[in-house]
Write an enzyme that holds these catalytic residues in place. Structure first.
Site, mmCIF file in Angstrom:
data_model
loop_
_atom_site.group_PDB
_atom_site.id
_atom_site.type_symbol
_atom_site.label_atom_id
_atom_site.label_comp_id
_atom_site.label_asym_id
_atom_site.label_seq_id
_atom_site.Cartn_x
_atom_site.Cartn_y
_atom_site.Cartn_z
ATOM 1 N N TYR A 176 -21.717 24.819 12.477
ATOM 2 C CA TYR A 176 -22.298 26.105 12.859
ATOM 3 C C TYR A 176 -23.722 26.141 12.340
ATOM 4 O O TYR A 176 -24.065 25.432 11.385
ATOM 5 C CB TYR A 176 -21.474 27.286 12.308
ATOM 6 C CG TYR A 176 -21.295 27.286 10.808
ATOM 7 C CD1 TYR A 176 -22.143 28.010 9.981
ATOM 8 C CD2 TYR A 176 -20.272 26.555 10.214
ATOM 9 C CE1 TYR A 176 -21.986 28.012 8.611
ATOM 10 C CE2 TYR A 176 -20.099 26.537 8.831
ATOM 11 C CZ TYR A 176 -20.957 27.270 8.036
ATOM 12 O OH TYR A 176 -20.803 27.262 6.670
ATOM 13 N N TYR A 188 -9.869 23.316 -0.047
ATOM 14 C CA TYR A 188 -9.767 24.284 1.054
ATOM 15 C C TYR A 188 -8.909 23.683 2.166
ATOM 16 O O TYR A 188 -9.235 22.619 2.696
ATOM 17 C CB TYR A 188 -11.167 24.622 1.582
ATOM 18 C CG TYR A 188 -11.223 25.755 2.597
ATOM 19 C CD1 TYR A 188 -10.213 26.717 2.665
ATOM 20 C CD2 TYR A 188 -12.289 25.872 3.477
ATOM 21 C CE1 TYR A 188 -10.276 27.758 3.575
ATOM 22 C CE2 TYR A 188 -12.360 26.925 4.396
ATOM 23 C CZ TYR A 188 -11.343 27.852 4.444
ATOM 24 O OH TYR A 188 -11.395 28.886 5.354
ATOM 25 N N HIS A 228 -8.885 30.695 -0.914
ATOM 26 C CA HIS A 228 -8.210 31.665 -0.046
ATOM 27 C C HIS A 228 -6.687 31.455 -0.023
ATOM 28 O O HIS A 228 -6.030 31.613 1.021
ATOM 29 C CB HIS A 228 -8.776 31.606 1.379
ATOM 30 C CG HIS A 228 -10.276 31.441 1.446
ATOM 31 N ND1 HIS A 228 -11.120 31.943 0.482
ATOM 32 C CD2 HIS A 228 -11.075 30.811 2.351
ATOM 33 C CE1 HIS A 228 -12.389 31.628 0.791
ATOM 34 N NE2 HIS A 228 -12.382 30.945 1.902
ATOM 35 N N HIS A 272 -16.762 33.406 -5.166
ATOM 36 C CA HIS A 272 -16.787 32.622 -3.915
ATOM 37 C C HIS A 272 -17.802 33.236 -2.963
ATOM 38 O O HIS A 272 -17.537 34.254 -2.307
ATOM 39 C CB HIS A 272 -15.412 32.564 -3.247
ATOM 40 C CG HIS A 272 -15.410 31.654 -2.041
ATOM 41 N ND1 HIS A 272 -15.044 30.328 -2.112
ATOM 42 C CD2 HIS A 272 -15.757 31.866 -0.748
ATOM 43 C CE1 HIS A 272 -15.159 29.774 -0.911
ATOM 44 N NE2 HIS A 272 -15.594 30.686 -0.063
ATOM 45 N N SER A 283 -20.337 24.132 4.245
ATOM 46 C CA SER A 283 -20.239 22.898 5.030
ATOM 47 C C SER A 283 -21.472 22.669 5.900
ATOM 48 O O SER A 283 -21.815 21.530 6.204
ATOM 49 C CB SER A 283 -18.981 22.924 5.894
ATOM 50 O OG SER A 283 -19.037 23.980 6.827
ATOM 51 N N ARG A 324 -15.952 20.508 -4.156
ATOM 52 C CA ARG A 324 -15.040 21.061 -3.152
ATOM 53 C C ARG A 324 -14.617 19.984 -2.171
ATOM 54 O O ARG A 324 -15.449 19.242 -1.652
ATOM 55 C CB ARG A 324 -15.751 22.167 -2.388
ATOM 56 C CG ARG A 324 -14.830 22.969 -1.471
ATOM 57 C CD ARG A 324 -15.630 23.901 -0.591
ATOM 58 N NE ARG A 324 -14.846 25.037 -0.130
ATOM 59 C CZ ARG A 324 -15.184 25.773 0.933
ATOM 60 N NH1 ARG A 324 -16.280 25.504 1.617
ATOM 61 N NH2 ARG A 324 -14.443 26.797 1.303
ATOM 62 N N ASP A 345 -16.977 35.990 -0.373
ATOM 63 C CA ASP A 345 -17.110 35.025 0.734
ATOM 64 C C ASP A 345 -18.397 35.249 1.534
ATOM 65 O O ASP A 345 -18.591 34.670 2.594
ATOM 66 C CB ASP A 345 -15.887 35.054 1.653
ATOM 67 C CG ASP A 345 -15.905 33.956 2.705
ATOM 68 O OD1 ASP A 345 -16.306 32.831 2.378
ATOM 69 O OD2 ASP A 345 -15.520 34.225 3.861
HETATM 70 C C1 0GY Z 1 -15.373 29.866 3.523
HETATM 71 C C2 0GY Z 1 -14.742 29.576 4.781
HETATM 72 C C3 0GY Z 1 -15.261 28.920 5.851
HETATM 73 C C4 0GY Z 1 -16.445 28.140 5.822
HETATM 74 C C5 0GY Z 1 -16.851 27.371 4.810
HETATM 75 O O1 0GY Z 1 -18.167 25.722 3.884
HETATM 76 C C6 0GY Z 1 -17.963 26.412 4.887
HETATM 77 O O2 0GY Z 1 -18.616 26.325 5.919
HETATM 78 O O3 0GY Z 1 -16.263 27.405 3.654
HETATM 79 C C7 0GY Z 1 -14.533 29.004 7.101
HETATM 80 O O4 0GY Z 1 -15.159 28.866 8.174
HETATM 81 O O5 0GY Z 1 -13.305 29.206 7.084
HETATM 82 O O6 0GY Z 1 -14.745 29.785 2.479
HETATM 83 O O7 0GY Z 1 -16.561 30.182 3.511
#
Ligand code: 0GY
Length: 293
Positions: free
Chosen positions: A45, A153, A177, A27, A73, A120, A245
């Site tokens: 972000y 997620y 997670h 991950h 994301s 995902r 991560d």
């Molecule tokens: C992770 C957790 C986060 C972000 C993302 O795709 C993402 O932006 O997964 C988070 O902000 O909790 O698994 O990287």
């Protein structure tokens, strides 16, 4: 949103724990580089570049062999940055895509060719604007022929609501997670209890024993995380995965040291056998099945 953020450690310490040969960081993400792979207009972000060279140099520094790169994301449903990193890895990375549910079969095939092995579905409201369950299920049905799985997620509060959706997924499921349990409740707490009931409901639900930094607000050495997660790995050793991560999206206010993250491994996977399963055998089955023992 104009200021680009850094959420990763500039000089992670060398871990004391030595991963077994062939260990997979299952991950992690890449960000950009933005000049080549702009971020989505819907991104929540805006990170600084954290591209393939940085990821592969961290992989080597930490003693890992392979990466599973999960589309972040901030890149929306354009998987080019992740595909670019997979292509640059020389066979040492595969990926998990995020797709527009309207994607056609030829595009899915192209993602497979590019090294993707799953999609995902992200239910975190702070990261995505919508998460259409019906359309996600259509995607899940369409990836079955490719031998892919689904990565989901969500946060612990959403688990009961999501149960019918997860039950209906026709391919293997990987939970990011561990569904973000409150680890301060301990191994017998209500969040871990609900998560174990989910794992007991099907034998093809896997989980990532990841993110002590996100899940244990007490900070390093993340003792509550170690105490809550070790029994889960012992009891479901054939279904656990692990990852750094990196580059730790959104963790800019409490950036973890990746060396310390790796040193969590022997505290949660407490035998050599468990470590080999979590770091090598299990991820190889999902991401490199043609090479798995
Ligand atoms: C992770 C957790 C986060 C972000 C993302 O795709 C993402 O932006 O997964 C988070 O902000 O909790 O698994 O990287």
């Amino acid at each position: 949103m104009s200021e680009r953020i850094v959420s990763w450690h500039g000089a992670p310490s060398p871990p004391r724990f030595v991963p077994p040969p062939g260990a997979v960081d299952a991950h992690c993400h890449v960000f950009g580089p933005m000049a080549d792979f702009p971020f989505s207009s819907k991104a929540k972000y805006l990170p600084e570049d954290a591209g393939p060279e940085m990821l592969f140099s961290l992989r080597d520094h930490l003693g890992f062999s392979k990466n599973v790169i999960v589309q972040a994301s901030c890149h929306g449903t354009d998987n080019s940055a992740t595909l670019n990193a997979i292509a640059a890895s020389g066979g040492k990375a595969r990926g998990v895509a995020v797709v527009d549910p309207a994607i056609d079969d030829a595009e899915l095939e192209a993602l497979h060719e590019g090294g993707m092995r799953g999609v995902r579905f992200n239910f975190l409201k702070r990261l995505v604007d919508d998460a259409p369950k019906d359309r996600f299920l259509e995607v899940a049905r369409r990836i079955e022929v490719l031998g892919w799985h689904v990565v989901v997620y969500f946060e612990a509060e959403l688990l009961e609501e999501l149960r019918p959706f997860i039950d209906a997924i026709p391919v293997p499921v990987v939970i990011d997670h561990m569904g973000r349990p409150d680890v301060s409740q301990g191994p017998g707490g209500s969040d871990m209890g609900a998560f174990r009931r989910l794992l007991d409901s099907r034998d093809d639900i896997w989980f990532k024993a990841t993110c002590p930094d996100r899940l244990d607000p007490a900070g390093p050495p993340w003792n509550a995380f170690a105490r809550a997660v070790a029994p889960l790995i012992a009891d479901y050793s054939d279904r656990c995965l692990w990852g750094t991560d990196w580059p730790h999206p959104n963790m800019q206010d409490a950036i973890p040291d990746d060396g310390e993250i790796v040193d969590m491994i022997p505290r949660i996977a407490t035998t050599v056998d468990l470590q080999r399963k979590m770091l090598v055998e299990n991820p190889m089955q999902l991401y490199w099945p043609e090479e798995a023992q």
